[in-house]
Design an enzyme around this catalytic site. Structure first.
Site, PDB file in Angstrom:
ATOM      1  N   HIS A   1      39.377  39.479  41.330  1.00 24.36           N
ATOM      2  CA  HIS A   1      38.618  40.145  40.288  1.00 24.36           C
ATOM      3  C   HIS A   1      37.547  41.073  40.845  1.00 24.36           C
ATOM      4  CE1 HIS A   1      35.477  36.982  41.597  1.00 24.36           C
ATOM      5  NE2 HIS A   1      34.878  37.827  41.532  1.00 24.36           N
TER       6      HIS A   1
ATOM      7  N   ASP B   1      43.129  33.708  41.179  1.00 22.93           N
ATOM      8  CA  ASP B   1      41.975  34.865  41.770  1.00 22.93           C
ATOM      9  C   ASP B   1      41.943  35.059  43.121  1.00 22.93           C
ATOM     10  OD1 ASP B   1      39.753  36.427  41.256  1.00 22.93           O
ATOM     11  OD2 ASP B   1      38.228  34.775  41.303  1.00 22.93           O
TER      12      ASP B   1
ATOM     13  N   SER C   1      31.539  37.328  46.066  1.00 26.03           N
ATOM     14  CA  SER C   1      32.755  37.043  45.483  1.00 26.03           C
ATOM     15  C   SER C   1      33.743  37.546  46.763  1.00 26.03           C
ATOM     16  CB  SER C   1      33.043  37.577  44.263  1.00 26.03           C
ATOM     17  OG  SER C   1      32.425  36.963  43.250  1.00 26.03           O
TER      18      SER C   1
END
Length: 439
Positions: free
Chosen positions: A145, A175, A251
Site C-alpha cells: 500500500h 501487503d 508503514s
C-alpha cells in the site's frame, strides 16, 4: 540583591505583558523579614534546578551561601554517550541505542508521484512510507500500500543519499512489495524468527512517521501474536500486535526484536474512526510477521510475483441478508466464471452459493478468500455449495494466480460490470457500484 519583584522598588518593576494587554504589577504585600525572603528565593532555585539528590541538595544549600550574601547554582553533568556498534548475531541482546545504530543505514524513506482524484494533478509526496534493505545489491522490502498507485519511486537513506527505485513485484493481499535500486555494498538487515517472539518481549521500529519525522526510533512490547485482523478493504491478515508507536509514514518499515533482527513489517494501526471528532486509538499497532512472507519475498525476487498462490476463477458476492430470511444460506454467491478456470472444470455454476471450503465454514466472500489462501495452486479442495435448494460437494483443483490469470480476471470483471450496468439502465434504474469480488 532583590530576591523577587516584591522586594524591588515600584519604579524598577517590569510590567506583565500578554498578547492582549499590558499592565503593571500589583502593589507588593508588606515586606517580610529578609531571612524569609532569602528562604523563598533559595526554594525557587531548588525547584527550577530539580533532580538533585537529597544529600547533594543539602550540600548545595550549605555551600551556596544560604547564610551568606550570594547564591550559587550547581549544574549536573554526564559523560557524552558513546554507542558501541554491535554486531547483530541473533545471540546478543542489544540496547535500544545499539539497535538503532546497527540498523539506521538499512532503513529508507519511500516517496513518489501520486495522481490526485480531485483535480487529476500529479503531486510528489514528501515521504509516503518506509522500507528496509534486505540484500546488499539493492533489494528493498516495503508494504504494497506504500507504493500502490505511486510512480517515479525514490528511496532515501539517513545519510541523504537518494536512488530511483523500480517495483520488482508485489502481493496486495499480504501487503508486501519488493523494490530494487542500482547500488552495491549496501548494509542489509538480518532477518529474525517471528515465531520465536514472546508476548512481552521488547521490540523497536525505525521509520518515517507523518512523512516528516524521518528515521524515528520507537519502542514497545509484543502485545499479542497471531492476531486475525480485517483490513479496511476486507482482507484478513495474520499480524503481530505491538504498543510500539506507529503512525502514517511508518508503514513498510522494519520491526526489530531485542537482538536487532527484523521480525516484522510495520503495516497498520487501529483507529476508532475516520472522523476527526473522535480520538484515534493509541497503543495498538500491527506488523506482518516476517516468517509469513519470507518465501513470498524470495518468490517475488526470483519470478516477479508470488508463485503457487491459488485462484478459483470466479466473481462472487455476499448473499444478501434479505435472501437469508427466506431460507437461503449465508455464503459467497458465484456471479461469473472464467472460461477454462478450475471452477469451470470442476462444474461450479453461476448462482451456486459456496458455504464451506473443506472444514472451514464460509459466510461470505471474505471468509472464502481467507479459507482458500491457506492452500497452494495444485491443491484439491472440497467446496460445499448450495444449488437448487440443496447442498452438494464439488472437488476443485486450484489454479495459480499469476499475471496472466490476473489480467484475465480483470477482463472478466469489466465484462460483468458492463453487463450489470446495461441491465440496470434497461430496467429504468441505475445503482452503481454493484458488489462484485474477483477471486
Amino acid at each position: 540583591m532583590y530576591y523577587s519583584d516584591y522586594n524591588r522598588p515600584p519604579e524598577e518593576r517590569d510590567p506583565i505583558e500578554t498578547i492582549h494587554y499590558q499592565v503593571s504589577d500589583p502593589e507588593p504585600p508588606k515586606k517580610k523579614k529578609g531571612f524569609a525572603a532569602k528562604f523563598v528565593a533559595v526554594g525557587l532555585v531548588c525547584a527550577i534546578a530539580g533532580g538533585l539528590a537529597g544529600g547533594a541538595g543539602a550540600m548545595a544549600l550549605k555551600s551556596s551561601g544560604f547564610f551568606g550574601s550570594s547564591t550559587t547554582v550547581y549544574e549536573g553533568s554526564r559523560p557524552t554517550a558513546a554507542v558501541s556498534l554491535a554486531n547483530v548475531d541473533g545471540k546478543t541482546v542489544l540496547t535500544a541505542e545499539q539497535i538503532y545504530a546497527a540498523n539506521l543505514d538499512c532503513v529508507v524513506g519511500v516517496n513518489g508521484d501520486v495522481t490526485t482524484n480531485v483535480w487529476g494533478q500529479t503531486v510528489r509526496n514528501a515521504v509516503s512510507g518506509s522500507g528496509f534493505v534486505i540484500s546488499s545489491d539493492g533489494y528493498i522490502l516495503t508494504n504494497y500500500h506504500v507504493i500502490g498507485g505511486v510512480s517515479d519511486i525514490k528511496v532515501t537513506f539517513a545519510d541523504g543519499s537518494s536512488y530511483d527505485a523500480v517495483v520488482v513485484g508485489g502481493e496486495e493481499e499480504n501487503d508486501i512489495a519488493v523494490l530494487k535500486i542500482e547500488a552495491a555494498g549496501l548494509h542489509a538487515v538480518t532477518l529474525g524468527d517471528s515465531d520465536a517472539l514472546a508476548v512481552g518481549e521488547s521490540v523497536y521500529a525505525i521509520g518515517n512517521p507523518l512523512g516528516e519525522l524521518t528515521f524515528t526510533l520507537t519502542g514497545g512490547l509484543v502485545s499479542a501474536k497471531d492476531r486475525t485482523i480485517t483490513m479496511s478493504d476486507g482482507t484478513i491478515m495474520n499480524m503481530l500486535q505491538t504498543d510500539t508507536a506507529i503512525n502514517s509514514g511508518n508503514s513498510g518499515g522494519p520491526l526489530f526484536d531485542r537482538y536487532g533482527q527484523a521480525v516484522g513489517i510495520v503495516s497498520a494501526k487501529y483507529s476508532s474512526s475516520a472522523s476527526s471528532s473522535e480520538a484515534s486509538i493509541e497503543g495498538i499497532g500491527f506488523a506482518i510477521p516476517i516468517n509469513d512472507v519470507k518465501d513470498m519475498v524470495t518468490s517475488i525476487i526470483e519470478n516477479g510475483y508470488v508463485t503457487g498462490k491459488p485462484n478459483v476463477g470466479i466473481l462472487m458476492n455476499d448473499v444478501d441478508s434479505s435472501a437469508q430470511r427466506y431460507g437461503i444460506p449465508a455464503g459467497a454467491e458465484i456471479t461469473a466464471i472464467l472460461d477454462g478456470s478450475c471452477a469451470q472444470k470442476a462444474g461450479l455454476q453461476v448462482g451456486d452459493i459456496i458455504t464451506a471450503v473443506d472444514d472451514s465454514a464460509v459466510s461470505g466472500t471474505t471468509q472464502l478468500k481467507s479459507a482458500v489462501k491457506n492452500y497452494k495452486a495444485g491443491d484439491t479442495v472440497t467446496f460445499t455449495v448450495y444449488r437448487d435448494g440443496a447442498s452438494q460437494t464439488v472437488q476443485v483443483t486450484l489454479d495459480e494466480d499469476n499475471q496472466a490469470r490476473s489480467d484475465a480476471m480483470d477482463e472478466l470483471y469489466q465484462q460483468y460490470s458492463q453487463s450489470i450496468q446495461s441491465q440496470q439502465q434497461g430496467n429504468g434504474y441505475y445503482n452503481w457500484p454493484f458488489g462484485g469480488f474477483n477471486y
